[in-house]
Design a protein around this motif. Structure first.
Motif, PDB file in Angstrom:
ATOM      1  N   VAL A 137       8.026   0.181  -1.182  1.00 17.41           N
ATOM      2  CA  VAL A 137       7.052   1.281  -1.227  1.00 17.41           C
ATOM      3  C   VAL A 137       7.786   2.602  -1.364  1.00 17.41           C
ATOM      4  O   VAL A 137       8.855   2.801  -0.778  1.00 17.41           O
ATOM      5  CB  VAL A 137       6.193   1.308   0.060  1.00 17.41           C
ATOM      6  N   ARG A 138       7.203   3.494  -2.140  1.00 11.87           N
ATOM      7  CA  ARG A 138       7.731   4.859  -2.216  1.00 11.87           C
ATOM      8  C   ARG A 138       6.596   5.863  -2.281  1.00 11.87           C
ATOM      9  O   ARG A 138       5.460   5.531  -2.655  1.00 11.87           O
ATOM     10  CB  ARG A 138       8.652   5.026  -3.426  1.00 11.87           C
ATOM     11  N   ALA A 139       6.905   7.078  -1.911  1.00 14.20           N
ATOM     12  CA  ALA A 139       5.932   8.161  -1.989  1.00 14.20           C
ATOM     13  C   ALA A 139       5.756   8.588  -3.440  1.00 14.20           C
ATOM     14  O   ALA A 139       6.613   8.340  -4.293  1.00 14.20           O
ATOM     15  CB  ALA A 139       6.408   9.335  -1.141  1.00 14.20           C
ATOM     16  N   THR A 140       4.644   9.242  -3.722  1.00 13.86           N
ATOM     17  CA  THR A 140       4.393   9.758  -5.063  1.00 13.86           C
ATOM     18  C   THR A 140       3.754  11.136  -4.990  1.00 13.86           C
ATOM     19  O   THR A 140       2.959  11.409  -4.084  1.00 13.86           O
ATOM     20  CB  THR A 140       3.478   8.813  -5.866  1.00 13.86           C
ATOM     21  N   ASP A 141       4.120  11.990  -5.928  1.00  9.52           N
ATOM     22  CA  ASP A 141       3.529  13.326  -6.005  1.00  9.52           C
ATOM     23  C   ASP A 141       2.317  13.359  -6.926  1.00  9.52           C
ATOM     24  O   ASP A 141       1.670  14.399  -7.056  1.00  9.52           O
ATOM     25  CB  ASP A 141       4.573  14.334  -6.517  1.00  9.52           C
ATOM     26  N   GLU A 142       2.025  12.223  -7.565  1.00 10.33           N
ATOM     27  CA  GLU A 142       0.909  12.162  -8.500  1.00 10.33           C
ATOM     28  C   GLU A 142       0.005  10.976  -8.163  1.00 10.33           C
ATOM     29  O   GLU A 142       0.038   9.938  -8.824  1.00 10.33           O
ATOM     30  CB  GLU A 142       1.430  12.040  -9.934  1.00 10.33           C
ATOM     31  N   ASP A 157       9.582   8.225   1.943  1.00 10.19           N
ATOM     32  CA  ASP A 157       9.356   6.812   1.641  1.00 10.19           C
ATOM     33  C   ASP A 157       9.066   6.004   2.901  1.00 10.19           C
ATOM     34  O   ASP A 157       8.281   5.047   2.874  1.00 10.19           O
ATOM     35  CB  ASP A 157      10.558   6.227   0.894  1.00 10.19           C
ATOM     36  N   ILE A 158       9.690   6.379   4.005  1.00  9.98           N
ATOM     37  CA  ILE A 158       9.409   5.703   5.273  1.00  9.98           C
ATOM     38  C   ILE A 158       7.962   5.962   5.692  1.00  9.98           C
ATOM     39  O   ILE A 158       7.246   5.054   6.131  1.00  9.98           O
ATOM     40  CB  ILE A 158      10.401   6.153   6.361  1.00  9.98           C
ATOM     41  N   GLU A 159       7.516   7.192   5.527  1.00 14.54           N
ATOM     42  CA  GLU A 159       6.123   7.516   5.836  1.00 14.54           C
ATOM     43  C   GLU A 159       5.171   6.804   4.879  1.00 14.54           C
ATOM     44  O   GLU A 159       4.093   6.349   5.287  1.00 14.54           O
ATOM     45  CB  GLU A 159       5.906   9.024   5.769  1.00 14.54           C
ATOM     46  N   ALA A 160       5.574   6.693   3.621  1.00 17.84           N
ATOM     47  CA  ALA A 160       4.732   5.999   2.638  1.00 17.84           C
ATOM     48  C   ALA A 160       4.570   4.525   3.021  1.00 17.84           C
ATOM     49  O   ALA A 160       3.471   3.956   2.903  1.00 17.84           O
ATOM     50  CB  ALA A 160       5.340   6.128   1.248  1.00 17.84           C
ATOM     51  N   ASP A 210      -5.888   0.743  -2.833  1.00 12.05           N
ATOM     52  CA  ASP A 210      -4.519   1.133  -3.178  1.00 12.05           C
ATOM     53  C   ASP A 210      -4.447   2.600  -3.564  1.00 12.05           C
ATOM     54  O   ASP A 210      -3.526   3.315  -3.166  1.00 12.05           O
ATOM     55  CB  ASP A 210      -3.987   0.260  -4.318  1.00 12.05           C
ATOM     56  N   GLU A 211      -5.429   3.038  -4.351  1.00 14.64           N
ATOM     57  CA  GLU A 211      -5.436   4.438  -4.802  1.00 14.64           C
ATOM     58  C   GLU A 211      -5.618   5.393  -3.624  1.00 14.64           C
ATOM     59  O   GLU A 211      -4.984   6.454  -3.559  1.00 14.64           O
ATOM     60  CB  GLU A 211      -6.548   4.633  -5.828  1.00 14.64           C
ATOM     61  N   ASP A 212      -6.475   5.024  -2.679  1.00 13.34           N
ATOM     62  CA  ASP A 212      -6.727   5.891  -1.529  1.00 13.34           C
ATOM     63  C   ASP A 212      -5.506   6.020  -0.629  1.00 13.34           C
ATOM     64  O   ASP A 212      -5.366   7.011   0.098  1.00 13.34           O
ATOM     65  CB  ASP A 212      -7.910   5.359  -0.713  1.00 13.34           C
ATOM     66  N   SER A 213      -4.599   5.040  -0.674  1.00 11.12           N
ATOM     67  CA  SER A 213      -3.396   5.132   0.158  1.00 11.12           C
ATOM     68  C   SER A 213      -2.426   6.178  -0.378  1.00 11.12           C
ATOM     69  O   SER A 213      -1.593   6.694   0.365  1.00 11.12           O
ATOM     70  CB  SER A 213      -2.691   3.775   0.230  1.00 11.12           C
ATOM     71  N   GLU A 214      -2.502   6.454  -1.676  1.00 13.22           N
ATOM     72  CA  GLU A 214      -1.676   7.488  -2.329  1.00 13.22           C
ATOM     73  C   GLU A 214      -0.184   7.214  -2.199  1.00 13.22           C
ATOM     74  O   GLU A 214       0.623   8.132  -2.043  1.00 13.22           O
ATOM     75  CB  GLU A 214      -2.033   8.880  -1.800  1.00 13.22           C
ATOM     76  N   VAL A 215       0.187   5.941  -2.247  1.00  9.78           N
ATOM     77  CA  VAL A 215       1.595   5.553  -2.303  1.00  9.78           C
ATOM     78  C   VAL A 215       1.743   4.482  -3.371  1.00  9.78           C
ATOM     79  O   VAL A 215       0.760   3.904  -3.830  1.00  9.78           O
ATOM     80  CB  VAL A 215       2.114   5.035  -0.943  1.00  9.78           C
ATOM     81  N   LEU A 216       2.963   4.185  -3.752  1.00  8.57           N
ATOM     82  CA  LEU A 216       3.235   3.174  -4.770  1.00  8.57           C
ATOM     83  C   LEU A 216       3.967   1.989  -4.149  1.00  8.57           C
ATOM     84  O   LEU A 216       4.917   2.169  -3.387  1.00  8.57           O
ATOM     85  CB  LEU A 216       4.078   3.760  -5.903  1.00  8.57           C
ATOM     86  N   GLU A 219       8.294  -2.483   2.675  1.00  7.76           N
ATOM     87  CA  GLU A 219       9.608  -1.929   2.998  1.00  7.76           C
ATOM     88  C   GLU A 219       9.812  -0.594   2.295  1.00  7.76           C
ATOM     89  O   GLU A 219       9.567  -0.474   1.086  1.00  7.76           O
ATOM     90  CB  GLU A 219      10.694  -2.907   2.542  1.00  7.76           C
ATOM     91  N   PRO A 220      10.250   0.461   3.022  1.00  3.79           N
ATOM     92  CA  PRO A 220      10.575   1.722   2.346  1.00  3.79           C
ATOM     93  C   PRO A 220      11.642   1.495   1.278  1.00  3.79           C
ATOM     94  O   PRO A 220      12.634   0.802   1.516  1.00  3.79           O
ATOM     95  CB  PRO A 220      11.108   2.607   3.472  1.00  3.79           C
ATOM     96  N   SER A 221      11.453   2.058   0.118  1.00  4.86           N
ATOM     97  CA  SER A 221      12.402   1.830  -0.974  1.00  4.86           C
ATOM     98  C   SER A 221      13.658   2.678  -0.859  1.00  4.86           C
ATOM     99  O   SER A 221      14.609   2.484  -1.613  1.00  4.86           O
ATOM    100  CB  SER A 221      11.718   2.109  -2.317  1.00  4.86           C
ATOM    101  N   SER A 222      13.667   3.614   0.080  1.00  3.32           N
ATOM    102  CA  SER A 222      14.864   4.409   0.346  1.00  3.32           C
ATOM    103  C   SER A 222      14.835   4.844   1.798  1.00  3.32           C
ATOM    104  O   SER A 222      13.866   4.580   2.523  1.00  3.32           O
ATOM    105  CB  SER A 222      14.914   5.646  -0.565  1.00  3.32           C
TER     106      SER A 222
END
Length: 495
Positions: free
Chosen positions: A338-343, A264-267, A351-357, A256-259
């Motif tokens: 789930v949320r997007a991350t800049d780092e 976050d929806i894309e993440a 999980d790391e390859d998805s680049e989301v949290l 679920e997008p966290s916001s």
């Protein structure tokens, strides 16, 4: 990202009421909707070295010293279903299920994993089980592979070694030939993500290999090719006479997008593609999701690899794999935010390859298993997402269940089933998702992998301290029996 834009309002508006509304759906389940229960061979059968059965990877792992399993538990005896299958079928009959989902032990049929020697005693056990089910009006739903690879095949590399593709197809051919006249529903694999990501990536399941972002991708590539080749085998050589149907069971939690932010929806969409699309996209459309391909190719180049760590299908393989399913089985228990991350994490891994949290909030209701947050609205969201993403496939919920520490008065389990099934019925009614059946996990308490016998999922209690492995119906068994009789979640349903 077309699908992300398409779903933005779907996520935010359509399901807003479902997240907070605790009212159970009052529509009766259709007459042709099938209810059942599920088990797996290593978790219930026992008889680990009887009647010619060979060693599998879980036999090997549970006998290690020190053991990675809670309380040094093993599946050596488990529920002793190998000897007590008639008692199991009697429980199924009393519940009133339409079908029983069980898996076959590859090592019990082919002790070395190879088809040069068939173990007739092991084959006869499954013939007897199927016969007993049929005699009691219960449809067998057979899973060909539920994590228990023959150890000799693991010794030569296991699933990352492509030689296993043809060995698996040989095994499937034996079962289609010997059981196919009586079995009309097949699943090629149960939760291949757990076999590959947990088994060869994160060392959380047998064979406990740590090779994230490498061996797990190789494993999946071969599992998918084995699935496609097996589906084609059945379709071309057995379907006409046996008139059966064949699918695969994939495990997923809802993300679920966290916001409400686009990022976050894309993440969340990316996470769904890395978790479910990794397997479903090749089977439905012929290739891995584009976001997986682009992310892993870019990260592989940054890491100094000459080519992507994600294997590639040939054009011929893509055509061969596309559409290799009659229905999609889904195991769903929980959900995450789930949320997007800049780092992004620079380490290799799925999980790391998805680049989301992704994470689960601490204040969400939790079952006995720490990973099992109770999130009923995730059921409707997931199957509706699958309808729109995979061109409205037939979907069967092949596992859904709740853990506790062990009690006959298991009201928590009943509440879980009520709410998840209500969410599923909502998806069928309001979103027109083509759901054909539901299997509760599990018929009875059993060996729960790393947790051993410390976590209980059964409708029936099993006394693992008793040589007879006595079974006792829990309150949830009586509830499920009533559901199957009435096909209704409330006292009075609307047809």
């Amino acid at each position: 990202m077309r699908s992300v834009i398409h779903f933005v309002f779907f996520f935010i508006i359509v399901f807003n009421e479902a997240q907070v509304n605790g009212t159970l759906n009052n529509k009766r389940f259709p007459d042709d909707f099938k209810f059942g229960v599920a088990t797996a061979s290593y978790q219930v059968e026992g008889a680990w070295n009887e009647d010619g059965k060979g060693e599998n990877v879980w036999d090997q792992v549970t006998h290690r010293v020190p053991s990675p399993i809670v309380n040094n538990d093993t599946g050596d005896v488990a529920c002793d279903s190998y000897h007590k299958y008639k008692e199991d079928v009697a429980m199924l009959k009393d519940l009133g299920v339409d079908f029983y989902r069980f898996s076959i032990s590859w090592s019990r049929i082919l002790p070395t994993g190879f088809d040069n020697k068939i173990n007739e005693a092991g084959l006869q056990y499954y013939k007897n089980l199927v016969k007993e089910l049929r005699a009691n009006g219960i449809e067998p739903l057979v899973t060909l592979y539920h994590w228990d690879l023959p150890q000799p095949l693991q010794d030569i590399g296991g699933w990352p070694n492509e030689i296993i593709i043809d060995k698996y197809v040989d095994y499937a051919r034996v079962l289609f030939r010997e059981l196919g006249d009586e079995v009309k529903y097949w699943l090629t694999f149960n939760e291949p993500k757990q076999t590959c990501n947990a088994g060869y990536g994160l060392a959380q399941k047998a064979p406990f290999i740590t090779s994230p972002g490498m061996a797990d991708y190789l494993c999946t590539h071969n599992v998918l090719r084995a699935h496609a080749k097996t589906w084609r085998l059945y379709d071309e050589q057995f379907r006409k006479d046996q008139k059966g149907t064949i699918g695969i069971t994939l495990d997923i939690q809802w993300y679920e997008p966290s916001s409400n932010s686009t990022a976050d929806i894309e993440a969340a969409e990316t996470k769904m593609q890395f978790a479910l699309g990794w397997y479903a996209n090749p089977i439905v459309y012929g290739d891995y999701p584009s976001i997986m391909q682009s992310n892993i190719a870019r990260r592989s180049a940054q890491e100094g690899f000459k080519e992507s760590r994600l294997p590639q299908f040939t054009e011929e393989e893509k055509k061969y794999m596309k559409g290799t399913y009659d229905f999609l089985g889904v195991n769903l228990y929980t959900a995450s935010l789930v949320r997007a991350t800049d780092e992004p994490n620079p380490s290799m891994g799925l999980d790391e390859d998805s680049e989301v949290l992704a994470w689960q909030p601490d204040d969400w209701e939790t079952a006995f298993s720490s990973w099992l947050k109770v999130v009923p609205w995730g059921m409707r969201k997931l199957v509706t997402w699958m309808k729109n993403t995979y061109d409205n496939p037939k979907i069967m919920i092949t596992e859904n269940g709740y853990s506790d520490s062990g009690t006959l008065e298991d009201d928590g389990r009943i509440s879980y089933y009520e709410r998840y099934l209500s969410s599923l019925r909502d998806a069928m009614e309001f979103d027109e998702v083509d759901v054909i059946g539901y299997a509760a996990w599990s018929l009875m308490d059993n060996f729960e992998w790393l947790a051993g016998y410390s976590e209980k999922f059964g409708l029936y209690h099993v006394d693992f301290n008793s040589p007879n492995r006595e079974r006792t119906a829990k309150k949830s068994a009586l509830w499920y029996k009533n559901l199957l009789e009435t096909r209704c979640l409330v006292e009075e349903c609307v047809d």
